[in-house]
Design a protein around this motif. Structure first.
Motif, short mmCIF file in Angstrom:
data_model
loop_
_atom_site.label_atom_id
_atom_site.label_comp_id
_atom_site.label_asym_id
_atom_site.label_seq_id
_atom_site.Cartn_x
_atom_site.Cartn_y
_atom_site.Cartn_z
N ARG A 1 0.86 -1.17 0.00
CA ARG A 1 0.00 0.00 0.00
C ARG A 1 0.90 1.23 0.00
O ARG A 1 0.75 2.16 0.77
N GLN A 2 1.87 1.17 -0.91
CA GLN A 2 2.83 2.24 -1.07
C GLN A 2 3.47 2.59 0.28
O GLN A 2 3.83 1.70 1.02
N CYS A 3 3.62 3.87 0.59
CA CYS A 3 4.36 4.24 1.81
C CYS A 3 3.73 3.69 3.08
O CYS A 3 4.40 3.59 4.10
N GLY A 4 2.46 3.35 3.02
CA GLY A 4 1.78 2.80 4.19
C GLY A 4 1.77 1.29 4.24
O GLY A 4 0.97 0.70 4.98
N SER A 5 2.65 0.63 3.50
CA SER A 5 2.59 -0.83 3.37
C SER A 5 2.70 -1.55 4.71
O SER A 5 1.90 -2.43 5.03
N SER A 6 3.68 -1.19 5.53
CA SER A 6 3.80 -1.91 6.80
C SER A 6 2.82 -1.40 7.85
O SER A 6 2.49 -2.12 8.79
N GLN A 7 2.30 -0.17 7.69
CA GLN A 7 1.20 0.23 8.57
C GLN A 7 -0.02 -0.60 8.24
O GLN A 7 -0.74 -1.05 9.14
N GLN A 8 -0.27 -0.84 6.94
CA GLN A 8 -1.37 -1.71 6.57
C GLN A 8 -1.12 -3.13 7.06
O GLN A 8 -2.06 -3.83 7.47
N ALA A 9 0.13 -3.57 7.05
CA ALA A 9 0.46 -4.89 7.60
C ALA A 9 0.06 -4.97 9.07
O ALA A 9 -0.48 -5.99 9.53
N ALA A 10 0.31 -3.89 9.83
CA ALA A 10 -0.08 -3.86 11.24
C ALA A 10 -1.59 -3.88 11.38
O ALA A 10 -2.13 -4.56 12.27
N HIS A 11 -2.29 -3.15 10.51
CA HIS A 11 -3.75 -3.18 10.54
C HIS A 11 -4.26 -4.60 10.30
O HIS A 11 -5.09 -5.11 11.06
N PHE A 12 -3.77 -5.22 9.23
CA PHE A 12 -4.22 -6.58 8.91
C PHE A 12 -3.91 -7.55 10.04
O PHE A 12 -4.71 -8.42 10.37
N ALA A 13 -2.72 -7.41 10.62
CA ALA A 13 -2.32 -8.31 11.70
C ALA A 13 -3.24 -8.16 12.91
O ALA A 13 -3.76 -9.14 13.46
N MET B 1 -0.44 7.98 7.60
CA MET B 1 0.58 7.88 6.56
C MET B 1 -0.03 8.16 5.20
O MET B 1 -0.98 7.50 4.77
N CYS B 2 0.48 9.18 4.49
CA CYS B 2 0.04 9.42 3.12
C CYS B 2 0.67 8.36 2.21
O CYS B 2 1.75 7.85 2.49
N GLU B 3 -0.03 8.05 1.12
CA GLU B 3 0.39 6.93 0.27
C GLU B 3 0.22 7.26 -1.21
O GLU B 3 -0.72 7.96 -1.60
N GLY B 4 1.15 6.75 -2.01
CA GLY B 4 1.11 6.98 -3.44
C GLY B 4 -0.21 6.52 -4.05
O GLY B 4 -0.80 5.54 -3.62
N GLY B 5 -0.65 7.26 -5.06
CA GLY B 5 -1.90 6.93 -5.72
C GLY B 5 -3.11 7.54 -5.06
O GLY B 5 -4.22 7.40 -5.54
N GLY B 6 -2.91 8.26 -3.95
CA GLY B 6 -4.01 8.90 -3.25
C GLY B 6 -4.71 7.98 -2.28
O GLY B 6 -5.83 7.54 -2.52
N MET B 7 -4.05 7.66 -1.16
CA MET B 7 -4.62 6.83 -0.10
C MET B 7 -4.00 7.26 1.22
O MET B 7 -3.02 8.01 1.25
#
Length: 387
Positions: A89-101, A372-378
């Motif tokens: 999820r672009q710059c938020g990839s590991s933050q999203q990993a924490a969410h999923f976890a 966390m802002c993320e590439g592609g607008g997320m």
């Protein structure tokens, strides 16, 4: 319903993301494996009890291809029975990993899971996975004028929120000063995992001043875009943007009952989650609707939050957020942010989470927000509560 809790969080020190950087000789699989080994060793748990490893990584090519999360857990010596996956999820990839976890724990799918991330920007350069192709070509019908690089989006944010070059440089210098002060006070010592003999953030420049930054040339000045965006004043420089960075980070997340059964002390619990899409042209403004969404869901206000980690991809991003929410500047990235501490893309989410947990503990704060802002607008947003 049991809580999803953070038992521990670690990160590597930042390395400059270019040849010759402190971590540039380390394979990204080994970089992430180092954090996984340290996380498990520090907490003396049987690796076989880990239900999954969810890793964030943006440039998933070359040495970071073929599921770097799974490769890292195997390199770290975890049993073959432990699965792993890699998400983007672009710059938020590991933050999203924490969410999923954490959401997996809350759903009853996991008892113990690791959220983590890695990016070696020296060995796998940004955009190397596009192989010279335009990934946005199929979007031209919807966006006929074309999308723009993140640097141009940052310029647009600076222009639309009327942020001057001086304000950006003052904020950037403050990031270095805060990070240097935190390092001097030993606040990073317990969270940093040494990689070889590297245990100090290489990207922090303690002597940085606004006057020194004022002499830097704009990074994204493009005469070809002047007619399309006449409001831009070209104020983004290498000094008020996050540097290319190598690094990895990892967070051990558990069902609260499982942590208690293993004699482990939870340090914080996941309170609320939010994720949202936003304008892919401005791209970096998703942190505003994500923050609004998570405040509504949590029932908390900005005043209830003791700290906010808003990723410093570019200085206009946290400054615009600060204005939108009339937030306390002293609570914003209190130990410095990515401008000083680096932004290893896929690792930044769990890196910020590591910083946030430690800050709440050292200050006695209760609630912390991370967005966390993320590439592609997320954008992702997360609130944790110190236990």
């Amino acid at each position: 319903m049991t809580n999803a809790v953070i038992v521990d969080a670690v990160r590597t020190a930042s390395g400059k993301g270019k040849p010759g950087g402190a971590l540039s000789e380390v394979h990204p699989v080994e970089l992430l494996a180092t954090t996984l080994r340290a996380l498990l060793t520090r907490n003396d748990i049987d690796p076989a009890t880990v239900d999954d490893v969810i890793a964030g990584c943006v440039s998933q090519s070359a040495e970071q291809s073929i599921n770097v999360g799974r490769n890292a857990l195997l390199a770290a010596g975890l049993p073959e029975s432990v699965p792993g996956t890699t998400i983007d999820r672009q710059c938020g990839s590991s933050q999203q990993a924490a969410h999923f976890a954490a959401q997996g724990v809350l759903a009853g799918a996991y008892d113990a899971v690791i959220a983590c991330g890695v990016e070696s920007m020296s060995r796998v350069p940004m955009f190397s996975n596009t192989q010279g192709k335009d990934p946005y070509a199929p979007l031209t019908e919807r966006y006929p004028d074309g999308l723009v690089p993140q640097g141009i989006s940052a310029e647009l944010i600076a222009a639309r929120w009327k942020l001057t070059r001086e304000e950006l440089d003052i904020f950037a210098a403050q990031s270095h000063q805060r990070a240097a002060a935190a390092a001097e006070a030993g606040l990073f010592g317990t969270q940093i995992v040494p990689v070889g003999d590297h245990a100090v953030d290489e990207t922090v420049r303690p002597t940085t001043t606004p006057d020194g930054l004022a002499g830097l040339r704009p990074s994204f000045a493009d005469p070809g875009l002047a007619e399309r965006f006449p409001e831009i004043t070209w104020s983004i420089t290498p000094g008020n943007a996050s540097p290319l960075t190598d690094g990895a980070s990892a967070v051990l997340i558990m069902n609260e009952d499982r942590a208690a059964a293993l004699g482990l002390r939870p340090r914080a619990r996941f309170h609320s989650f939010a994720v949202t899409g936003s304008d892919p042209l401005l791209m970096l403004t998703g942190i505003m609707p994500a923050t609004e969404k998570i405040l509504a869901r949590s029932g908390l206000s900005i005043a209830d939050l003791d700290a906010y980690e808003v990723n410093e991809a570019f200085a206009p991003v946290p400054l615009a957020w600060l204005r939108e929410f009339d937030a306390d500047p002293d609570r914003l990235n209190p130990n410095g942010g990515a401008i000083a501490l680096g932004h290893p893309l896929g690792a930044s989410g769990t890196k910020l989470l590591t910083t946030l947990v430690n800050h709440l503990e050292s200050t006695g704060g209760r609630f912390g927000l991370q967005t966390m802002c993320e590439g592609g607008g997320m954008a992702n947003a997360l609130i944790i509560e110190r236990l």
